[in-house]
Design an enzyme around this catalytic site. Structure first.
Site, PDB file in Angstrom:
ATOM      1  CB  THR A 153      16.934  51.350  -2.212  1.00 20.22           C
ATOM      2  OG1 THR A 153      16.411  50.549  -1.051  1.00 20.22           O
ATOM      3  CG2 THR A 153      17.166  50.251  -3.043  1.00 20.22           C
ATOM      4  CG  HIS A 194      13.127  49.921   6.412  1.00 27.40           C
ATOM      5  ND1 HIS A 194      13.140  48.578   6.295  1.00 27.40           N
ATOM      6  CD2 HIS A 194      13.365  50.026   4.864  1.00 27.40           C
ATOM      7  CE1 HIS A 194      13.136  47.735   5.236  1.00 27.40           C
ATOM      8  NE2 HIS A 194      13.264  48.613   4.246  1.00 27.40           N
ATOM      9  CG  HIS A 223      17.288  47.572   5.880  1.00 25.21           C
ATOM     10  ND1 HIS A 223      16.729  48.741   5.872  1.00 25.21           N
ATOM     11  CD2 HIS A 223      17.780  46.864   4.861  1.00 25.21           C
ATOM     12  CE1 HIS A 223      16.842  48.801   4.374  1.00 25.21           C
ATOM     13  NE2 HIS A 223      17.087  47.603   3.939  1.00 25.21           N
ATOM     14  CE  LYS A 240      10.439  46.429  -2.987  1.00 20.70           C
ATOM     15  NZ  LYS A 240       9.919  47.314  -2.040  1.00 20.70           N
ATOM     16  NE  ARG A 281      14.465  46.344  -4.913  1.00 20.84           N
ATOM     17  CZ  ARG A 281      14.114  46.753  -3.793  1.00 20.84           C
ATOM     18  NH1 ARG A 281      13.954  48.006  -3.419  1.00 20.84           N
ATOM     19  NH2 ARG A 281      13.715  45.620  -3.055  1.00 20.84           N
ATOM     20  CD  GLN A 312      21.581  38.406  -3.182  1.00 20.66           C
ATOM     21  OE1 GLN A 312      20.767  39.647  -3.557  1.00 20.66           O
ATOM     22  NE2 GLN A 312      21.284  37.910  -2.005  1.00 20.66           N
ATOM     23  CG  ASP A 315      12.879  39.153   1.215  1.00 19.86           C
ATOM     24  OD1 ASP A 315      13.861  38.851   2.060  1.00 19.86           O
ATOM     25  OD2 ASP A 315      12.568  40.405   0.947  1.00 19.86           O
ATOM     26  CE  LYS A 326       8.242  42.132   3.502  1.00 14.29           C
ATOM     27  NZ  LYS A 326       9.145  42.871   2.529  1.00 14.29           N
ATOM     28  CE  LYS A 349       6.043  48.879   3.993  1.00  8.23           C
ATOM     29  NZ  LYS A 349       6.896  49.983   3.260  1.00  8.23           N
ATOM     30  CB  THR A 350       3.971  54.504  10.434  1.00  8.30           C
ATOM     31  OG1 THR A 350       4.815  55.408   9.315  1.00  8.30           O
ATOM     32  CG2 THR A 350       4.803  53.823  11.293  1.00  8.30           C
TER      33      THR A 350
END
Length: 406
Positions: A41, A46, A49, A83, A87, A172, A193, A228, A231-232
């Site tokens: 995506t 990141h 992953h 989510k 998306r 999937q 998840d 989580k 994140k910045t």
């Protein structure tokens, strides 16, 4: 064959699994082919992953064969798991570009030589499916009632779940079935998840092919408050150095909360657990030594030892006794910008995302030019602010940027 199960448990990877005793025996006695899926995506992986790649790497080091599955087909739909909204729809061209970028990143962590691992794209079998045939062949094995109890769907029903996304679980599950048939893949790994989707694939193989199949999830990377990590203020903590610089990446891990050090050392490095426990037991100011080790080890894995060393030196130059400023995040402006408002310069150099964010920083006392705290929104950059051709910007307590004036 060395069993990796005990090591994974000790390091805190395993969250849920099916058929526990069978999986333990399988990992000890056989070479298992397993897979983890990554939907392309974005054009970079990141930190979310990264833990999956580490999970995969530990399995490969123990002699098992990974399949890294890139979702060139499933990314056309989008996974609703975790989510609250649908998306963004990607074009096939965007997805293909993302896949090419992600392939390069994965090879840093997984050895794809001589059949030690496979990298495949589910677009190869999903994009040309006949929908009616797919429903008759695969859809018949799925219960809508059961699907609606899945956590990934339940949390979306109130806000609206599109039929497009409702198909994701079938696709999937079909991926697992195809990998089982083509490559003898018997196990799916993934983030916690993904549990409902993974169970769907495992059950499809057991019903349709009458073969054993298994699923095992890894814990998500969260901090001590359950939020989580990764994140910045700029968004996700990317593995691509053009999106998150090695210095920014290093500083993120250097500044984790004391209570998160043990978890991060266990999950995100290959340090022996004896060393992890020793470092995590440090108290007071000594825990900072553990954080330095964490930051260096994680940055080395993602960006290489040379970049990790540069990031370490830059950090020490700012916060320790070092003096090498060469690797501090640096921007360049022209000498014609002397006299311009500082906030305009910071937006132009992308040190702050907007003037509104810059003003918020000033209001909170969080912006400094060299050693001067900025209190005036209209403060301009003056010639006397430039020392040896540059000046330093500090945001908050630990975020520094050097700006060179040419």
């Amino acid at each position: 064959m060395t069993s990796v199960y005990t090591d994974l448990m000790e390091r805190g990877y395993i969250k849920q699994l099916t058929h526990e005793e069978e999986i333990k025996e399988l990992l000890e006695k056989e070479k298992v082919t397993f897979y983890i899926g990554f939907d392309p995506t974005a054009d970079s992986l990141h930190v979310g992953h990264f833990i999956a790649l580490m999970f995969m790497a530990h399995m490969q080091k123990a002699g098992h064969r990974p399949i890294a599955l890139l979702g060139g087909g499933t990314a056309m739909i989008g996974d609703p798991s975790g989510k609250t909204d649908m998306r963004k729809m990607l074009t096939k061209e965007e997805i293909d570009n993302n896949i090419a970028a992600i392939k390069k990143q994965m090879s840093r962590f997984i050895d794809f030589e001589e059949g030690k691992a496979l990298l495949v794209n589910n677009g190869d079998w999903l994009l040309n499916l006949n929908y009616v045939d797919f429903l008759r062949d695969v859809g018949v094995h799925f219960s809508v009632n059961r699907m609606l109890t899945a956590e990934c769907f339940k949390q979306r029903l109130e806000n609206g779940l599109s039929f497009l996304e409702f198909n994701y679980m079938l696709m999937q599950g079909y991926d697992f079935y195809v990998l089982n048939q083509k490559y003898g893949c018997t196990m799916q790994l993934g983030g916690d998840d993904q549990w409902s989707n993974m169970i769907a694939g495992m059950e499809l193989i057991r019903r349709k092919a009458q073969k054993p199949a298994f699923a095992m999830t890894c814990t998500l990377l969260t901090n001590s408050e359950g939020k989580k990590m990764g994140k910045t203020e700029k968004g996700a903590l990317w593995l691509d150095s053009s999106k998150t610089t090695p210095y920014e990446f290093y500083q993120y891990w250097r500044n984790v909360d004391d209570s998160d050090v043990e978890k991060c050392l266990s999950l995100l490095t290959f340090l022996p657990m004896e060393e992890v426990r020793r470092l995590s037991a440090l108290e007071g100011s000594q825990i900072n030594e553990a954080k330095k080790v964490l930051a260096f080890e994680v940055t080395k894995l993602v960006h290489g030892e040379e970049e990790a060393q540069k990031a370490k030196e830059a950090s020490e130059a700012l916060f320790g006794s070092g003096s090498n400023m060469e690797n501090v995040p640096t921007s360049t402006i022209g000498s014609d910008r002397v006299g311009a408002q500082l906030l305009d310069i910071l937006v132009e150099t992308k040190i702050v995302p907007s003037k509104a964010e810059g003003k918020r920083l000033i209001q909170q006392g969080g912006l400094s030019l060299n050693d001067e705290k900025i209190v005036d929104f209209s403060r301009c950059l003056n010639a006397e602010d430039i020392i040896d051709g540059s000046f330093m910007i500090k945001r908050g307590k630990k975020k520094f940027n050097r700006i060179i004036v040419e």
